[in-house]
Design a protein around this motif. Structure first.
Motif, PDB file in Angstrom:
ATOM      1  N   THR A  54     -23.933 -30.885  78.056  1.00 59.33           N
ATOM      2  CA  THR A  54     -23.091 -31.339  76.952  1.00 59.33           C
ATOM      3  C   THR A  54     -23.440 -32.769  76.555  1.00 59.33           C
ATOM      4  N   GLU A  55     -22.587 -33.372  75.724  1.00 56.13           N
ATOM      5  CA  GLU A  55     -22.848 -34.697  75.158  1.00 56.13           C
ATOM      6  C   GLU A  55     -21.770 -35.697  75.576  1.00 56.13           C
ATOM      7  N   ILE A  56     -22.063 -36.976  75.350  1.00 52.62           N
ATOM      8  CA  ILE A  56     -21.203 -38.057  75.836  1.00 52.62           C
ATOM      9  C   ILE A  56     -20.685 -38.903  74.682  1.00 52.62           C
ATOM     10  N   LEU A  57     -19.375 -39.190  74.712  1.00 52.52           N
ATOM     11  CA  LEU A  57     -18.780 -40.158  73.785  1.00 52.52           C
ATOM     12  C   LEU A  57     -18.527 -41.442  74.552  1.00 52.52           C
ATOM     13  N   SER A  58     -18.919 -42.559  73.979  1.00 51.85           N
ATOM     14  CA  SER A  58     -18.595 -43.842  74.589  1.00 51.85           C
ATOM     15  C   SER A  58     -17.260 -44.337  74.049  1.00 51.85           C
ATOM     16  N   ALA A  59     -16.395 -44.785  74.960  1.00 41.51           N
ATOM     17  CA  ALA A  59     -15.129 -45.405  74.560  1.00 41.51           C
ATOM     18  C   ALA A  59     -15.113 -46.838  75.082  1.00 41.51           C
ATOM     19  N   ASP A  60     -16.272 -47.466  75.017  1.00 38.25           N
ATOM     20  CA  ASP A  60     -16.389 -48.869  75.390  1.00 38.25           C
ATOM     21  C   ASP A  60     -16.526 -49.678  74.106  1.00 38.25           C
ATOM     22  N   SER A  61     -15.480 -50.384  73.742  1.00 35.56           N
ATOM     23  CA  SER A  61     -15.427 -51.035  72.428  1.00 35.56           C
ATOM     24  C   SER A  61     -16.488 -52.131  72.265  1.00 35.56           C
ATOM     25  N   ARG A  62     -17.052 -52.621  73.359  1.00 34.10           N
ATOM     26  CA  ARG A  62     -18.080 -53.657  73.249  1.00 34.10           C
ATOM     27  C   ARG A  62     -19.460 -53.052  73.007  1.00 34.10           C
ATOM     28  N   GLN A  63     -19.637 -51.809  73.437  1.00 33.47           N
ATOM     29  CA  GLN A  63     -20.948 -51.168  73.299  1.00 33.47           C
ATOM     30  C   GLN A  63     -21.156 -50.527  71.923  1.00 33.47           C
ATOM     31  N   PHE A  64     -20.168 -50.624  71.044  1.00 36.93           N
ATOM     32  CA  PHE A  64     -20.330 -50.101  69.683  1.00 36.93           C
ATOM     33  C   PHE A  64     -21.358 -50.922  68.892  1.00 36.93           C
ATOM     34  N   TYR A  65     -21.514 -52.198  69.277  1.00 32.58           N
ATOM     35  CA  TYR A  65     -22.238 -53.131  68.427  1.00 32.58           C
ATOM     36  C   TYR A  65     -23.713 -53.259  68.803  1.00 32.58           C
TER      37      TYR A  65
ATOM     38  N   LYS B 174     -27.307 -36.846  75.229  1.00 35.64           N
ATOM     39  CA  LYS B 174     -27.001 -37.363  73.892  1.00 35.64           C
ATOM     40  C   LYS B 174     -25.698 -38.149  73.932  1.00 35.64           C
ATOM     41  N   HIS B 175     -25.744 -39.371  73.389  1.00 36.47           N
ATOM     42  CA  HIS B 175     -24.582 -40.255  73.357  1.00 36.47           C
ATOM     43  C   HIS B 175     -24.098 -40.451  71.922  1.00 36.47           C
ATOM     44  N   HIS B 176     -22.801 -40.648  71.783  1.00 33.80           N
ATOM     45  CA  HIS B 176     -22.185 -40.988  70.500  1.00 33.80           C
ATOM     46  C   HIS B 176     -21.432 -42.308  70.679  1.00 33.80           C
ATOM     47  N   PHE B 177     -21.379 -43.112  69.619  1.00 34.35           N
ATOM     48  CA  PHE B 177     -20.638 -44.376  69.587  1.00 34.35           C
ATOM     49  C   PHE B 177     -21.263 -45.461  70.471  1.00 34.35           C
ATOM     50  N   ILE B 178     -22.589 -45.440  70.539  1.00 33.27           N
ATOM     51  CA  ILE B 178     -23.330 -46.529  71.182  1.00 33.27           C
ATOM     52  C   ILE B 178     -24.171 -47.208  70.101  1.00 33.27           C
ATOM     53  N   HIS B 179     -23.951 -48.491  69.887  1.00 32.84           N
ATOM     54  CA  HIS B 179     -24.735 -49.290  68.929  1.00 32.84           C
ATOM     55  C   HIS B 179     -24.738 -48.688  67.524  1.00 32.84           C
TER      56      HIS B 179
ATOM     57  N   LEU C 198     -15.435 -34.862  68.163  1.00 35.18           N
ATOM     58  CA  LEU C 198     -15.032 -33.869  69.165  1.00 35.18           C
ATOM     59  C   LEU C 198     -14.793 -32.501  68.522  1.00 35.18           C
ATOM     60  N   ASP C 199     -14.168 -32.503  67.356  1.00 39.66           N
ATOM     61  CA  ASP C 199     -13.939 -31.229  66.652  1.00 39.66           C
ATOM     62  C   ASP C 199     -15.261 -30.498  66.429  1.00 39.66           C
ATOM     63  N   THR C 200     -16.286 -31.263  66.076  1.00 38.03           N
ATOM     64  CA  THR C 200     -17.615 -30.668  65.847  1.00 38.03           C
ATOM     65  C   THR C 200     -18.241 -30.199  67.165  1.00 38.03           C
ATOM     66  N   LEU C 201     -18.194 -31.058  68.181  1.00 37.48           N
ATOM     67  CA  LEU C 201     -18.831 -30.726  69.457  1.00 37.48           C
ATOM     68  C   LEU C 201     -18.171 -29.528  70.143  1.00 37.48           C
TER      69      LEU C 201
ATOM     70  N   VAL D 289     -16.842 -31.662  76.943  1.00 37.29           N
ATOM     71  CA  VAL D 289     -17.480 -32.883  76.425  1.00 37.29           C
ATOM     72  C   VAL D 289     -17.078 -34.018  77.364  1.00 37.29           C
ATOM     73  N   ILE D 290     -17.986 -34.965  77.565  1.00 36.81           N
ATOM     74  CA  ILE D 290     -17.720 -36.102  78.445  1.00 36.81           C
ATOM     75  C   ILE D 290     -17.380 -37.337  77.609  1.00 36.81           C
ATOM     76  N   MET D 291     -16.394 -38.100  78.050  1.00 33.44           N
ATOM     77  CA  MET D 291     -16.113 -39.400  77.436  1.00 33.44           C
ATOM     78  C   MET D 291     -16.122 -40.444  78.539  1.00 33.44           C
ATOM     79  N   VAL D 292     -16.746 -41.578  78.274  1.00 33.61           N
ATOM     80  CA  VAL D 292     -16.836 -42.617  79.302  1.00 33.61           C
ATOM     81  C   VAL D 292     -16.574 -43.979  78.677  1.00 33.61           C
ATOM     82  N   GLY D 293     -15.863 -44.835  79.399  1.00 36.24           N
ATOM     83  CA  GLY D 293     -15.635 -46.178  78.865  1.00 36.24           C
ATOM     84  C   GLY D 293     -14.516 -46.896  79.578  1.00 36.24           C
ATOM     85  N   GLY D 294     -14.602 -48.222  79.539  1.00 37.41           N
ATOM     86  CA  GLY D 294     -13.601 -49.029  80.221  1.00 37.41           C
ATOM     87  C   GLY D 294     -12.563 -49.646  79.319  1.00 37.41           C
TER      88      GLY D 294
END
Length: 304
Positions: free
Chosen positions: A32-43, A62-67, A88-91, A98-103
């Motif tokens: 499956t794929e990964i969503l990042s929920a780390d607000s600093r890694q968006f940039y 595959k990652h989403h919401f990184i850079h 998520l609706d699409t995935l 689906v995996i979500m990771v972030g601090g």
């Protein structure tokens, strides 16, 4: 879509504990794929100083919401929630897990629980608080919040002026604690969340953080921060690992002192992260060295 069989595995824990590594192992196991929920890694401009996944790690799943954003963009937790739920609706049309990771606790909760509703307050309150920040400093606002809402004081990112001002303006404008508006009416989710927490003894966490700061500096964090000094007024850069180096560049601090402050502020951040994540009593906590096969067993058991 049968929502009963759709699972978001949310991996939480303090900074430098090994969340990225675990998320990749789980993504590979569940294909499956990964969503990042780390607000600093968006940039995209902040790669080294946020300990974002490496090129090699990004290639393993595959990652989403990184850079995907620039520090110049206006982006907040509300926008992230909308984009993350749409993703998520699409995935979930092609994946059961689906995996979500972030601090970033607020961003994690926005996806898993939905955002809290806050009343409208007079904008002059925020303007007054912003003036107070400039005139008397953040500590005055922190003490004010401690008096008005000790729960918010203990759980929000207390070193982030925007978060402190947001909590204070709600307290002042509504006459009620900011924390009293949390966890009220939330949006329903089409998936079930299984939360996996990684932790360790405090001394181990702190040693890992100190080591990570040294590694990031060796990777070129000083040079990265130097390129961003002209943008230091942007909210995205008012964060650990950058603001300390800006003080060094301005010759307000020595280099050694700036590095010690980076480590100290990162340790404080980790402590707040644990406070936030420990509020969720449904989290399955594991030692950071736990074998991934045992974590997968716990996930499968909780799906039954």
């Amino acid at each position: 879509m049968n929502s009963k069989n759709k699972y978001l595995i949310s991996i939480v824990g303090p900074t430098a504990i090994g969340k990225t590594s675990l998320s990749i192992k789980l993504a590979q196991h569940y294909n499956t794929e990964i969503l990042s929920a780390d607000s600093r890694q968006f940039y995209k401009e902040m790669q080294i100083g946020t300990a974002a996944p490496t090129v090699d790690e990004l290639a393993q799943a595959k990652h989403h919401f990184i850079h995907h954003k620039s520090i110049e963009d206006i982006y907040n937790v509300g926008a992230f929630e909308k984009e993350a739920i749409a993703t998520l609706d699409t995935l979930f049309k092609t994946h059961d897990v689906v995996i979500m990771v972030g601090g970033s606790g607020l961003y994690v909760d926005a996806v898993t629980k939905g955002l809290d509703y806050f009343p409208e307050v007079d904008k002059s309150i925020r303007e007054g608080l912003n003036s107070e920040l400039v005139e008397t400093g953040l500590e005055t606002l922190q003490l004010q919040l401690k008096k008005l809402d000790i729960e918010a004081y203990n759980t929000i990112a207390i070193d982030n002026p925007q978060r402190v001002i947001r909590a204070l303006e709600i307290c002042i404008g509504s006459g009620k604690p900011y924390s009293s508006f949390l966890n009220k009416d939330k949006n329903k989710r089409i998936f079930k969340t299984i939360t996996i927490g990684l932790t360790a003894e405090r001394e181990i966490i702190y040693n890992r953080i100190n080591k990570r700061v040294d590694i990031m500096l060796a990777q070129g964090q000083l040079e990265e921060a130097k390129l961003l000094i002209d943008k230091q007024h942007l909210n995205a850069l008012n964060t650990v690992g950058y603001k300390e180096l800006f003080n060094y560049f301005k010759e307000e601090w020595t280099f050694d002192f700036a590095i010690e402050e980076m480590k100290k502020n990162s340790r404080r951040f980790a402590k707040r992260q644990l406070t936030w994540f420990k509020r969720n009593k449904d989290t399955f906590w594991f030692d950071y060295l736990e074998d991934v096969s045992n974590i997968i067993k716990a996930i499968e058991k909780s799906k039954l």
